[in-house]
Write an enzyme that holds these catalytic residues in place. Sequence first.
Site, PDB file in Angstrom:
ATOM      1  N   TYR A  93      -6.973  -5.465  -1.401  1.00  0.00           N
ATOM      2  CA  TYR A  93      -7.878  -5.639  -2.537  1.00  0.00           C
ATOM      3  C   TYR A  93      -9.054  -6.546  -2.201  1.00  0.00           C
ATOM      4  O   TYR A  93     -10.043  -6.588  -2.942  1.00  0.00           O
ATOM      5  CB  TYR A  93      -7.143  -6.232  -3.747  1.00  0.00           C
ATOM      6  CG  TYR A  93      -5.990  -5.442  -4.292  1.00  0.00           C
ATOM      7  CD1 TYR A  93      -5.700  -4.145  -3.857  1.00  0.00           C
ATOM      8  CD2 TYR A  93      -5.160  -5.998  -5.263  1.00  0.00           C
ATOM      9  CE1 TYR A  93      -4.627  -3.445  -4.358  1.00  0.00           C
ATOM     10  CE2 TYR A  93      -4.085  -5.295  -5.786  1.00  0.00           C
ATOM     11  CZ  TYR A  93      -3.815  -4.021  -5.327  1.00  0.00           C
ATOM     12  OH  TYR A  93      -2.753  -3.344  -5.848  1.00  0.00           O
ATOM     13  N   HIS A 127       3.146  -2.860   1.079  1.00  0.00           N
ATOM     14  CA  HIS A 127       2.332  -2.154   0.085  1.00  0.00           C
ATOM     15  C   HIS A 127       2.678  -0.670  -0.018  1.00  0.00           C
ATOM     16  O   HIS A 127       2.574  -0.063  -1.091  1.00  0.00           O
ATOM     17  CB  HIS A 127       0.855  -2.318   0.452  1.00  0.00           C
ATOM     18  CG  HIS A 127      -0.090  -2.137  -0.679  1.00  0.00           C
ATOM     19  ND1 HIS A 127      -1.320  -2.742  -0.731  1.00  0.00           N
ATOM     20  CD2 HIS A 127      -0.018  -1.410  -1.813  1.00  0.00           C
ATOM     21  CE1 HIS A 127      -1.944  -2.407  -1.844  1.00  0.00           C
ATOM     22  NE2 HIS A 127      -1.173  -1.588  -2.519  1.00  0.00           N
ATOM     23  N   ASP A 181      -0.969 -10.081  -9.589  1.00  0.00           N
ATOM     24  CA  ASP A 181      -0.606  -9.131  -8.540  1.00  0.00           C
ATOM     25  C   ASP A 181      -1.844  -8.775  -7.715  1.00  0.00           C
ATOM     26  O   ASP A 181      -2.705  -8.018  -8.169  1.00  0.00           O
ATOM     27  CB  ASP A 181      -0.014  -7.867  -9.166  1.00  0.00           C
ATOM     28  CG  ASP A 181       0.413  -6.860  -8.126  1.00  0.00           C
ATOM     29  OD1 ASP A 181       1.453  -7.085  -7.484  1.00  0.00           O
ATOM     30  OD2 ASP A 181      -0.295  -5.845  -7.943  1.00  0.00           O
ATOM     31  N   LYS A 233       0.314  -8.201  -0.817  1.00  0.00           N
ATOM     32  CA  LYS A 233       0.950  -7.071  -0.131  1.00  0.00           C
ATOM     33  C   LYS A 233       0.236  -6.779   1.189  1.00  0.00           C
ATOM     34  O   LYS A 233      -0.970  -7.050   1.317  1.00  0.00           O
ATOM     35  CB  LYS A 233       0.873  -5.799  -0.988  1.00  0.00           C
ATOM     36  CG  LYS A 233       1.109  -5.971  -2.470  1.00  0.00           C
ATOM     37  CD  LYS A 233       0.903  -4.666  -3.228  1.00  0.00           C
ATOM     38  CE  LYS A 233       0.866  -4.854  -4.719  1.00  0.00           C
ATOM     39  NZ  LYS A 233      -0.373  -5.497  -5.196  1.00  0.00           N
TER      40      LYS A 233
END
Length: 259
Positions: A35, A93, A30, A60
């Site tokens: 990120y 997200h 994930d 996301k």
Amino acid sequence: MPLLGFGVYQNYTTRASVLEAFRAGFRHVDSAQAYRNETAVGEAVRDSGIDRGELFITTKCVSKNHGYESTLKGIDESLAKFGFEYIDLFLIHDPCSGTERRLATYRALQDARDAGKIRSIGVSNYSIKHLEEIADAKYDMPAVNQIELHPFCQQRPIVDYCREHSIVVQAYCPIMRGKMDHPIIQTIAQNHSRDAAQVLLRWSLQKGFIPLPKSATPERIRSNAQLYDFELGPEEMEQLDGLDRGKDGSISWNPIDAP
């Protein structure tokens, strides 16, 4: 979709951690554009030698990048960073961009799915209001809603709605960022000769969620995958269910109340 995922939020050794997760048996990773580690995840996939078709990779798009054209552009950028021909699951997200941009983003994801760039569409941090917004627009319902879920924050109305509409519920923060010292959790762990994280992950699995534990420690990554040779009893499940504090139990941003 594998029933256990490996989260890489705030993981600064992503390639090594994902390779360790693959060795431990994880096949579901994930990630997210925010990120900033899609490239490292892609490198780990290639370096692992595991067939791409055996792996399930999620990313996301965060609200600042929502919108139809910006989402399509972001999907192409994510594909390039991963080095993939497709992404298994693409999530919105968060719902913080407002109705118009949320729906434009969702429409872009549907078009990208139809073009073969993504396999499944989902959302994250969506409340019932946000999910009904998709239904009212006559769009396909999401395959997944990824929300904060653990015994202290069980979000039961959202979970019930998702179950009623065949939306898979993924659980982020399933091991509560290590805050696992509650006596009930510790006692159950001792009774099973397990660590507290394994108890929380087992609770999540038995509730029918897909937990997404994250760690950069090899020993912890491996132990987080060792969940299938024990089971929590009904009384233990009830004890953990009884820890729910509603919204006050949240330990993350949990932006489900976004307008």
